[in-house]
Motif scaffolding. Sequence first.
Motif, PDB file in Angstrom:
ATOM      1  N   PRO A   1      -1.727  -9.892   3.912  1.00 38.38           N
ATOM      2  CA  PRO A   1      -1.169 -10.290   2.625  1.00 38.38           C
ATOM      3  C   PRO A   1       0.133  -9.565   2.302  1.00 38.38           C
ATOM      4  O   PRO A   1       0.372  -8.453   2.759  1.00 38.38           O
ATOM      5  N   ARG A   2       0.969 -10.236   1.477  1.00 44.85           N
ATOM      6  CA  ARG A   2       2.255  -9.649   1.103  1.00 44.85           C
ATOM      7  C   ARG A   2       2.059  -8.434   0.215  1.00 44.85           C
ATOM      8  O   ARG A   2       1.159  -8.394  -0.618  1.00 44.85           O
TER       9      ARG A   2
ATOM     10  N   VAL B   1       1.824  -3.086  -3.458  1.00 45.15           N
ATOM     11  CA  VAL B   1       0.516  -3.599  -3.869  1.00 45.15           C
ATOM     12  C   VAL B   1       0.435  -5.092  -3.551  1.00 45.15           C
ATOM     13  O   VAL B   1       1.434  -5.797  -3.591  1.00 45.15           O
ATOM     14  N   THR B   2      -0.774  -5.553  -3.204  1.00 41.91           N
ATOM     15  CA  THR B   2      -0.926  -6.975  -2.878  1.00 41.91           C
ATOM     16  C   THR B   2      -1.295  -7.768  -4.128  1.00 41.91           C
ATOM     17  O   THR B   2      -1.726  -7.203  -5.129  1.00 41.91           O
ATOM     18  N   ARG B   3      -1.143  -9.092  -4.024  1.00 41.03           N
ATOM     19  CA  ARG B   3      -1.486  -9.935  -5.167  1.00 41.03           C
ATOM     20  C   ARG B   3      -2.949  -9.762  -5.534  1.00 41.03           C
ATOM     21  O   ARG B   3      -3.320  -9.724  -6.709  1.00 41.03           O
TER      22      ARG B   3
ATOM     23  N   ASP C   1      -1.844  -4.205   6.346  1.00 43.48           N
ATOM     24  CA  ASP C   1      -2.573  -4.329   7.605  1.00 43.48           C
ATOM     25  C   ASP C   1      -4.028  -4.625   7.319  1.00 43.48           C
ATOM     26  O   ASP C   1      -4.897  -3.776   7.440  1.00 43.48           O
ATOM     27  N   ALA C   2      -4.270  -5.861   6.909  1.00 42.42           N
ATOM     28  CA  ALA C   2      -5.628  -6.275   6.552  1.00 42.42           C
ATOM     29  C   ALA C   2      -5.757  -7.745   6.893  1.00 42.42           C
ATOM     30  O   ALA C   2      -4.749  -8.404   7.142  1.00 42.42           O
TER      31      ALA C   2
ATOM     32  N   ILE D   1      10.945  -8.254  -8.768  1.00 36.76           N
ATOM     33  CA  ILE D   1      10.078  -7.709  -7.718  1.00 36.76           C
ATOM     34  C   ILE D   1      10.489  -8.333  -6.388  1.00 36.76           C
ATOM     35  O   ILE D   1      11.228  -9.317  -6.357  1.00 36.76           O
ATOM     36  N   LYS D   2      10.026  -7.748  -5.317  1.00 37.77           N
ATOM     37  CA  LYS D   2      10.336  -8.323  -4.010  1.00 37.77           C
ATOM     38  C   LYS D   2       9.211  -7.964  -3.048  1.00 37.77           C
ATOM     39  O   LYS D   2       8.398  -7.073  -3.299  1.00 37.77           O
ATOM     40  N   GLU D   3       9.194  -8.700  -1.919  1.00 42.55           N
ATOM     41  CA  GLU D   3       8.219  -8.416  -0.891  1.00 42.55           C
ATOM     42  C   GLU D   3       8.688  -7.205  -0.098  1.00 42.55           C
ATOM     43  O   GLU D   3       9.829  -7.164   0.359  1.00 42.55           O
TER      44      GLU D   3
END
Lengths: 201, 246
Positions: free
Chosen positions: A155-156, A117-119, A150-151, A143-145
């Motif tokens: 975004p991470r 999920v993104t921020r 693909d937007a 948590i980790k990246e």
Amino acid sequence: MEDNIQLELKEVHDMEKLTGALESILFAAGDSVKNRDLMKILGVSQTVLDAIVTGYKESLEQTERGLRLLVLEDRLQLATKEEHSPYLRELLGVNERQGLSKGALECLSVIAFKQPVTRLEIDEIRGVNSEYVLQKLTEKTLIKEVGRKDAPGRPRLYGTTDDFLIQFGFTSLKELKKEIKAPERPEVVPEQDPEQQQIIN
Amino acid sequence: MSELKINISNFEGPFDLLLHLLKANKMQIKDIRISEITFQYMAYLNAMKELDMEVASEFIVIAATLIEIKSRELLPKYKEEVDENDIKIRLMLRIEEYEAFKEIAEILKERFGKDTYIFTKRAETIAPEELPLGDFLKGISMDTLHLTYLALMNRQKSKINRNVTMDQSIEAEAYRIEDKMEELERILTSRSHIRFLSFLEGSRSKSEAIVMFLAILEMARNHRVRISQEDIFSEIIIEKGEINGR
């Protein structure tokens, strides 16, 4: 009759040897090792591995050994037992772990169920900016990246770590989802609004 | 309206506040009475401002949403308008989703082992064996090495930029603002006023005209000259200003 006993003894002996081998491997690895890799290294099938693991895990738990076996998703890892943590904290000069803030727990909840999920997606649900909290959670290795979406802006994407599972006492995300009911998006049928008759102040 | 006891507690965000208000009013999300909730929500924000607490922008965004829903409920409905229920339903869904995760957060809080610590070992580092040099350069002749070296150096050389097209020197300014300002003052002591166009016409180059323009602006700023124009696009007149400023 003799043969059967001989066969059994040999099997037990093999099991012991394999258990010992498993222990050595997990010790040297430190980090978690995939079941797949263990099967390959030990040259055994999934069934045999499961038997070894079950036996080993039990033996660690039942005795006064200082180690325990962590089963994380499809991986195994050796770790120290909780009851000895005071000694270890003394040895390593580590303080008591600080509790997590309400915001941090909220973020973790969202990530645990919605990962990756993104921020922005997290912010949408919580209704606040989560940037600082996510930074802190990453520092605490909860948590980790896990990639990029693909937007626009790429975004991470965030996901939970093994540490998260360990610190909250889960062996896998599957177990977490079994224990805690996943939030669904319910259908809301709004009641007939009585205010439509009133004069609002 | 019953007396509202406003407890300034620390809310995680606008949804947290809304849930609190719903609970205080014993309302279910699906039965939300927007008017009352909006009133209390705004009262809370005002109280925060009075206590000099910073109201995060997220609170204000939701305040705007509440007010929008409330105002739409007050107005007569036109067929073409966006269904107000849409906005309201979306807000309700968002509050519900937030509530679900808030509950999960509570469960996780219980589970978090604050006092306990289990440790795992880092992986063993196994230093890679040094490859004996003989093996490392196996099958490579001196010739190959030499050619590789030449190719590498040529590649590097070709990357060097030998055409320096930039000027190595910096020109001194042909015209200085200070000089132009003095010139303007001198002109205005002998004449009462002068047309801006006459400067442009008398300039020997674009640079000179620009510097004079800047000088005029600077002096106008200090009230040493006055600039006026009767009509749009008419002549611009420059006169002496009050020396000590207006």
